[in-house]
Design a protein around this motif. Structure first.
Motif, PDB file in Angstrom:
ATOM      1  N   GLN A   1      32.404  36.753  -9.917  1.00 19.39           N
ATOM      2  CA  GLN A   1      32.910  36.560  -8.559  1.00 19.39           C
ATOM      3  C   GLN A   1      33.110  37.930  -7.902  1.00 19.39           C
ATOM      4  OE1 GLN A   1      33.312  35.752  -5.578  1.00 19.39           O
ATOM      5  NE2 GLN A   1      34.463  33.845  -5.822  1.00 19.39           N
ATOM      6  N   PRO A   2      32.219  38.304  -6.978  1.00 21.08           N
ATOM      7  CA  PRO A   2      32.335  39.616  -6.334  1.00 21.08           C
ATOM      8  C   PRO A   2      33.383  39.679  -5.236  1.00 21.08           C
ATOM      9  CG  PRO A   2      30.434  38.483  -5.475  1.00 21.08           C
ATOM     10  CD  PRO A   2      31.001  37.594  -6.548  1.00 21.08           C
ATOM     11  N   ARG A   3      33.903  38.519  -4.809  1.00 19.93           N
ATOM     12  CA  ARG A   3      34.912  38.518  -3.741  1.00 19.93           C
ATOM     13  C   ARG A   3      36.290  38.792  -4.350  1.00 19.93           C
ATOM     14  NH1 ARG A   3      32.693  36.386   1.019  1.00 19.93           N
ATOM     15  NH2 ARG A   3      30.684  35.376   0.689  1.00 19.93           N
ATOM     16  N   VAL A   4      36.466  40.022  -4.775  1.00 21.84           N
ATOM     17  CA  VAL A   4      37.698  40.422  -5.452  1.00 21.84           C
ATOM     18  C   VAL A   4      38.759  40.758  -4.414  1.00 21.84           C
ATOM     19  CG1 VAL A   4      38.698  41.981  -7.156  1.00 21.84           C
ATOM     20  CG2 VAL A   4      36.268  41.372  -7.292  1.00 21.84           C
TER      21      VAL A   4
ATOM     22  N   VAL B   1      23.129  39.741 -11.532  1.00 17.30           N
ATOM     23  CA  VAL B   1      22.669  38.881 -10.438  1.00 17.30           C
ATOM     24  C   VAL B   1      23.825  38.540  -9.501  1.00 17.30           C
ATOM     25  CG1 VAL B   1      21.783  36.580  -9.886  1.00 17.30           C
ATOM     26  CG2 VAL B   1      20.691  37.933 -11.682  1.00 17.30           C
ATOM     27  N   SER B   2      25.010  38.318 -10.064  1.00 17.05           N
ATOM     28  CA  SER B   2      26.166  37.987  -9.219  1.00 17.05           C
ATOM     29  C   SER B   2      26.523  39.138  -8.290  1.00 17.05           C
ATOM     30  CB  SER B   2      27.369  37.623 -10.093  1.00 17.05           C
ATOM     31  OG  SER B   2      27.948  38.763 -10.703  1.00 17.05           O
ATOM     32  N   LYS B   3      26.237  40.371  -8.683  1.00 13.77           N
ATOM     33  CA  LYS B   3      26.499  41.514  -7.807  1.00 13.77           C
ATOM     34  C   LYS B   3      25.484  41.555  -6.664  1.00 13.77           C
ATOM     35  CE  LYS B   3      29.507  42.899 -10.881  1.00 13.77           C
ATOM     36  NZ  LYS B   3      30.924  42.515 -10.693  1.00 13.77           N
ATOM     37  N   LEU B   4      24.264  41.158  -6.961  1.00 13.29           N
ATOM     38  CA  LEU B   4      23.185  41.272  -5.990  1.00 13.29           C
ATOM     39  C   LEU B   4      23.197  40.187  -4.924  1.00 13.29           C
ATOM     40  CD1 LEU B   4      20.174  42.157  -8.305  1.00 13.29           C
ATOM     41  CD2 LEU B   4      20.971  43.519  -6.370  1.00 13.29           C
ATOM     42  N   VAL B   5      23.584  38.981  -5.293  1.00 10.63           N
ATOM     43  CA  VAL B   5      23.291  37.830  -4.455  1.00 10.63           C
ATOM     44  C   VAL B   5      24.239  37.668  -3.273  1.00 10.63           C
ATOM     45  CG1 VAL B   5      24.709  36.188  -5.741  1.00 10.63           C
ATOM     46  CG2 VAL B   5      22.641  35.382  -4.580  1.00 10.63           C
ATOM     47  N   ASN B   6      25.396  38.297  -3.315  1.00 11.81           N
ATOM     48  CA  ASN B   6      26.419  37.973  -2.328  1.00 11.81           C
ATOM     49  C   ASN B   6      26.564  38.945  -1.173  1.00 11.81           C
ATOM     50  OD1 ASN B   6      28.206  35.500  -3.006  1.00 11.81           O
ATOM     51  ND2 ASN B   6      27.810  36.461  -4.984  1.00 11.81           N
ATOM     52  N   CYS B   7      25.840  40.052  -1.162  1.00 12.43           N
ATOM     53  CA  CYS B   7      26.133  41.108  -0.187  1.00 12.43           C
ATOM     54  C   CYS B   7      25.308  41.067   1.091  1.00 12.43           C
ATOM     55  CB  CYS B   7      25.983  42.476  -0.855  1.00 12.43           C
ATOM     56  SG  CYS B   7      27.395  42.872  -1.898  1.00 12.43           S
ATOM     57  N   THR B   8      24.234  40.343   1.121  1.00  9.82           N
ATOM     58  CA  THR B   8      23.439  40.263   2.346  1.00  9.82           C
ATOM     59  C   THR B   8      23.035  38.815   2.603  1.00  9.82           C
ATOM     60  OG1 THR B   8      21.405  40.714   1.087  1.00  9.82           O
ATOM     61  CG2 THR B   8      22.504  42.603   2.119  1.00  9.82           C
ATOM     62  N   GLY B   9      22.935  38.468   3.873  1.00  9.85           N
ATOM     63  CA  GLY B   9      22.478  37.136   4.246  1.00  9.85           C
ATOM     64  C   GLY B   9      23.443  36.020   3.921  1.00  9.85           C
ATOM     65  N   ARG B  10      24.733  36.332   3.833  1.00  7.43           N
ATOM     66  CA  ARG B  10      25.745  35.317   3.527  1.00  7.43           C
ATOM     67  C   ARG B  10      26.325  34.735   4.808  1.00  7.43           C
ATOM     68  NH1 ARG B  10      25.185  33.417  -1.260  1.00  7.43           N
ATOM     69  NH2 ARG B  10      23.110  33.725  -0.420  1.00  7.43           N
ATOM     70  N   SER B  11      26.630  33.428   4.794  1.00  6.60           N
ATOM     71  CA  SER B  11      27.272  32.827   5.961  1.00  6.60           C
ATOM     72  C   SER B  11      28.695  33.344   6.114  1.00  6.60           C
ATOM     73  CB  SER B  11      27.277  31.298   5.837  1.00  6.60           C
ATOM     74  OG  SER B  11      27.881  30.891   4.625  1.00  6.60           O
ATOM     75  N   LEU B  12      29.306  33.756   5.012  1.00  8.13           N
ATOM     76  CA  LEU B  12      30.619  34.397   5.042  1.00  8.13           C
ATOM     77  C   LEU B  12      30.469  35.750   4.367  1.00  8.13           C
ATOM     78  CD1 LEU B  12      33.620  34.148   5.813  1.00  8.13           C
ATOM     79  CD2 LEU B  12      34.029  33.253   3.506  1.00  8.13           C
ATOM     80  N   ALA B  13      30.442  36.799   5.185  1.00  7.89           N
ATOM     81  CA  ALA B  13      30.157  38.133   4.668  1.00  7.89           C
ATOM     82  C   ALA B  13      31.273  38.631   3.766  1.00  7.89           C
ATOM     83  CB  ALA B  13      29.961  39.105   5.828  1.00  7.89           C
ATOM     84  N   LEU B  14      30.903  39.420   2.772  1.00 12.00           N
ATOM     85  CA  LEU B  14      31.889  40.091   1.956  1.00 12.00           C
ATOM     86  C   LEU B  14      32.541  41.207   2.759  1.00 12.00           C
ATOM     87  CD1 LEU B  14      30.302  38.659  -0.402  1.00 12.00           C
ATOM     88  CD2 LEU B  14      30.794  40.692  -1.769  1.00 12.00           C
TER      89      LEU B  14
ATOM     90  N   CYS C   1      31.481  44.886  -1.003  1.00 12.21           N
ATOM     91  CA  CYS C   1      30.073  45.281  -1.078  1.00 12.21           C
ATOM     92  C   CYS C   1      29.922  46.627  -1.781  1.00 12.21           C
ATOM     93  CB  CYS C   1      29.469  45.351   0.320  1.00 12.21           C
ATOM     94  SG  CYS C   1      29.113  43.748   1.058  1.00 12.21           S
ATOM     95  N   LEU C   2      30.823  47.550  -1.461  1.00 14.05           N
ATOM     96  CA  LEU C   2      30.781  48.862  -2.101  1.00 14.05           C
ATOM     97  C   LEU C   2      30.957  48.731  -3.610  1.00 14.05           C
ATOM     98  CD1 LEU C   2      32.917  50.939   0.433  1.00 14.05           C
ATOM     99  CD2 LEU C   2      30.498  51.316  -0.092  1.00 14.05           C
ATOM    100  N   ASP C   3      31.897  47.889  -4.020  1.00 12.82           N
ATOM    101  CA  ASP C   3      32.132  47.744  -5.457  1.00 12.82           C
ATOM    102  C   ASP C   3      30.953  47.074  -6.147  1.00 12.82           C
ATOM    103  OD1 ASP C   3      34.164  48.063  -7.651  1.00 12.82           O
ATOM    104  OD2 ASP C   3      33.748  45.920  -7.838  1.00 12.82           O
TER     105      ASP C   3
END
Length: 288
Positions: free
Chosen positions: A30-33, A121-134, A139-141
């Protein structure tokens, strides 16, 4: 492992309906820390998250025929740092919405992979093109942790096919930031950091705390007293609300009053010095 190939395979996989109770969650994926988000932004981030989940839930409750995009599931077949099972790599908000809507199954794209590949993969998938941006800090982490994986914690150069530009593009950060991270990597000693400052997937300190460890005036590193941290964060959030609605002069005077009244503080001088950065800069007349 070719992580881009894994991402593409997740996208192309035929989706299947998976019982929601079969899906396992892991903090490492879960990258949304929330911990690394600045206190000033946490309320906004939490509100956006709750609104996003509520919108997804309403869509699911409006019609039983409605389905959201499939979540991505890593099928971990051998017990590694975790037990074997089906672990969520992408789609935490969607899974929450399905459960809140009372749905027993969820569309999923399932891909067998080892634990370390799932973390990457979990680090890669969430930082671009998300309906709810990180948040930017998240993103930096994610970028920092991804670089640690690619370079074996700074021991190697970037692998063929990756560059400052490509990594920056993946995570929506600048090339200069990527370059700075690569410089920091070989200098980091994980044992010098509190366990709460470590990413549970990589065992590597988070970027925010690595930066702050080199700035003695910053003191937001985690402590062993989690209750103290929670109470302090609650107070800090209330302070932020007040600060945002006041002028610099009012803030300066209010903080001065608090510092003067803080007779029981362990170190009054330290309290005054800490609060001083909220004060407006001294007025300097312009030279003629």
């Amino acid at each position: 492992m070719n992580y881009d190939a894994a991402l593409e395979q997740f996208r192309r996989n035929p989706q299947q309906l998976l019982p929601t109770n079969d899906v396992r969650l892991a903090d490492a994926l879960q990258p949304r820390v929330a911990r690394i988000v600045p206190i000033r932004d946490k309320g906004r981030i939490e509100q956006s998250r709750d609104q996003h989940i509520a919108t997804l839930r309403l869509a699911l409750e409006a019609s039983e025929q409605t389905q959201l995009d499939p979540v991505w599931i890593a099928s971990i077949e051998h017990a590694e740092p975790v037990a074997a099972g089906l672990y969520l790599v992408d789609g935490h908000h969607r899974l929450t919405a399905y459960r809140l809507a009372g749905r027993d199954v969820i569309p999923a794209s399932i891909l067998p992979m080892d634990w370390h590949a799932a973390v990457a993969v979990s680090k890669l998938v969430n930082c671009t093109g998300r309906s709810l941006a990180l948040h930017k800090e998240q993103c930096l982490d994610a970028a920092w942790q991804y670089l640690a994986i690619l370079t074996h914690r700074g021991a190697n150069e970037l692998p063929k096919g990756e560059s400052l530009r490509s990594v920056a593009g993946r995570f929506g950060i600048s090339k200069n930031t990527v370059s700075s991270m690569l410089t920091y990597l070989p200098r980091v000693v994980p044992t010098e950091f509190h366990s709460l400052a470590i990413d549970p997937g990589n065992g590597w300190p988070r970027w925010r705390y690595v930066r702050e460890a080199n700035r003695p005036w910053q003191t937001s590193l985690p402590t062993s007293d989690q209750q103290l941290d929670r109470d302090a964060e609650r107070v800090a959030r209330n302070i932020v609300k007040l600060v945002d609605g006041s002028s610099p002069a009012v803030r300066a005077r209010a903080l001065e009053m608090l510092a003067n009244d803080e007779v029981d503080a362990t170190d009054q001088l330290a309290s005054v010095e800490l609060l001083a950065r909220f004060s407006p800069a001294p007025y300097l007349p312009c030279p003629n």
